[in-house]
Motif scaffolding. Structure first.
Motif, mmCIF file in Angstrom:
data_model
loop_
_atom_site.group_PDB
_atom_site.id
_atom_site.type_symbol
_atom_site.label_atom_id
_atom_site.label_comp_id
_atom_site.label_asym_id
_atom_site.label_seq_id
_atom_site.Cartn_x
_atom_site.Cartn_y
_atom_site.Cartn_z
ATOM 1 N N TYR A 160 0.859 -1.180 0.000
ATOM 2 C CA TYR A 160 0.000 0.000 0.000
ATOM 3 C C TYR A 160 0.893 1.226 0.000
ATOM 4 O O TYR A 160 1.707 1.417 0.906
ATOM 5 C CB TYR A 160 -0.903 -0.008 1.228
ATOM 6 N N ALA A 161 0.765 2.049 -1.036
ATOM 7 C CA ALA A 161 1.569 3.257 -1.148
ATOM 8 C C ALA A 161 0.657 4.448 -1.373
ATOM 9 O O ALA A 161 -0.235 4.405 -2.223
ATOM 10 C CB ALA A 161 2.558 3.123 -2.306
ATOM 11 N N ILE A 162 0.892 5.511 -0.592
ATOM 12 C CA ILE A 162 0.023 6.681 -0.704
ATOM 13 C C ILE A 162 0.740 7.936 -0.208
ATOM 14 O O ILE A 162 1.622 7.860 0.646
ATOM 15 C CB ILE A 162 -1.297 6.473 0.076
ATOM 16 N N ASN A 163 0.345 9.065 -0.765
ATOM 17 C CA ASN A 163 0.772 10.376 -0.289
ATOM 18 C C ASN A 163 -0.201 10.821 0.795
ATOM 19 O O ASN A 163 -1.408 10.633 0.667
ATOM 20 C CB ASN A 163 0.713 11.408 -1.425
ATOM 21 N N THR A 164 0.327 11.449 1.828
ATOM 22 C CA THR A 164 -0.531 11.967 2.889
ATOM 23 C C THR A 164 0.106 13.223 3.487
ATOM 24 O O THR A 164 1.306 13.451 3.332
ATOM 25 C CB THR A 164 -0.786 10.901 3.983
ATOM 26 N N THR A 165 -0.699 14.020 4.140
ATOM 27 C CA THR A 165 -0.195 15.200 4.835
ATOM 28 C C THR A 165 0.003 14.849 6.311
ATOM 29 O O THR A 165 -0.385 13.769 6.760
ATOM 30 C CB THR A 165 -1.188 16.369 4.715
ATOM 31 N N LEU A 166 0.555 15.783 7.067
ATOM 32 C CA LEU A 166 0.759 15.550 8.494
ATOM 33 C C LEU A 166 -0.550 15.268 9.231
ATOM 34 O O LEU A 166 -0.560 14.527 10.205
ATOM 35 C CB LEU A 166 1.451 16.758 9.131
ATOM 36 N N ASP A 167 -1.646 15.853 8.742
ATOM 37 C CA ASP A 167 -2.933 15.620 9.394
ATOM 38 C C ASP A 167 -3.725 14.479 8.755
ATOM 39 O O ASP A 167 -4.918 14.332 9.016
ATOM 40 C CB ASP A 167 -3.759 16.906 9.476
ATOM 41 N N GLY A 168 -3.065 13.660 7.937
ATOM 42 C CA GLY A 168 -3.701 12.456 7.409
ATOM 43 C C GLY A 168 -4.509 12.643 6.149
ATOM 44 O O GLY A 168 -5.182 11.716 5.705
ATOM 45 N N CYS A 169 -4.466 13.822 5.547
ATOM 46 C CA CYS A 169 -5.223 14.063 4.316
ATOM 47 C C CYS A 169 -4.508 13.372 3.151
ATOM 48 O O CYS A 169 -3.324 13.575 2.919
ATOM 49 C CB CYS A 169 -5.332 15.558 4.042
ATOM 50 N N THR A 199 -1.272 -1.267 -4.291
ATOM 51 C CA THR A 199 -2.602 -0.693 -4.112
ATOM 52 C C THR A 199 -2.470 0.740 -3.607
ATOM 53 O O THR A 199 -1.461 1.112 -3.017
ATOM 54 C CB THR A 199 -3.479 -1.539 -3.163
ATOM 55 N N GLY A 200 -3.494 1.527 -3.878
ATOM 56 C CA GLY A 200 -3.527 2.917 -3.443
ATOM 57 C C GLY A 200 -4.965 3.339 -3.211
ATOM 58 O O GLY A 200 -5.891 2.563 -3.395
ATOM 59 N N GLY A 201 -5.146 4.576 -2.814
ATOM 60 C CA GLY A 201 -6.481 5.060 -2.495
ATOM 61 C C GLY A 201 -6.775 4.869 -1.024
ATOM 62 O O GLY A 201 -5.869 4.723 -0.203
ATOM 63 N N VAL A 202 -8.071 4.834 -0.678
ATOM 64 C CA VAL A 202 -8.456 4.719 0.722
ATOM 65 C C VAL A 202 -9.350 3.508 0.979
ATOM 66 O O VAL A 202 -9.068 2.693 1.856
ATOM 67 C CB VAL A 202 -9.165 6.006 1.216
#
Length: 186
Positions: A6-15, A121-124
């Protein structure tokens, strides 16, 4: 057995809403390498429709795009198959995409037992379900030094029977201040 990553970009607040920030060339290169090490994608409908036809179109018509985007698009196009889990999508784009309406657990177990490279996989939604089923082997989070205060959240709606324990095995810092964190399931 193949790994599900699972690979994803996220911000410090989890966005992890892709409209709230955009990866620079270093981050795209990171995801390009992950993509080159995979031969199968697992997506839900929303992520699939964000990725296809956008990246295949960039691979076919690279004019005006950054080199990093073109490299990612070519790596994306080189992946052998895309499995999309969806109740509403009826027809795939291209001949390497297969729509699956039921049986997430059984389908992923079968894919993991096949010969081949990693499964990415990616997304939520689908990754949250895969995590709840214990089917993700590695987690790659690229954390941006941004607080958005809004947007889709990482693991939104996840329903775990027990706590998911992860072990940090690698981290990479980027010039932008973003950090890629690689965790293995314990």
């Amino acid at each position: 057995m193949r790994n599900v990553i699972y690979a994803i970009n996220t911000t410090l607040d989890g966005c992890c809403d892709h409209t709230k920030f955009y990866p620079d060339e270093e981050m795209i290169a990171y995801f390009t390498q992950l993509t080159r090490d995979a031969d199968t994608f697992l997506y839900g409908r929303k992520t699939y429709q964000l990725m296809v036809p956008y990246w295949p179109d960039v691979a076919k018509n690279p004019s005006g795009d950054r080199k990093a985007d073109i490299d990612f698009a070519q790596a994306f196009e080189a992946v052998d198959k895309i499995i999309v889990f969806s109740q509403s999508l009826d027809s795939p784009e291209g001949n390497k995409t297969r729509i699956v309406h039921t049986g997430l657990h059984d389908e992923v177990i079968k894919l993991k037992q096949e010969e081949g490279k990693n499964i990415l996989t990616g997304g939520v939604a689908i990754p949250s379900q895969l995590a709840a089923l214990g089917l993700i082997d590695e987690y790659h989070f690229v954390v941006y030094p941004i607080v958005t205060g809004e947007g889709r959240q990482l693991f939104d709606g996840i329903n775990l029977e027990e706590k998911l324990n992860l072990k940090l095995v690698d981290s990479t810092s980027f010039k932008s201040g973003a950090v890629a964190l690689r965790y293995l399931k314990q």
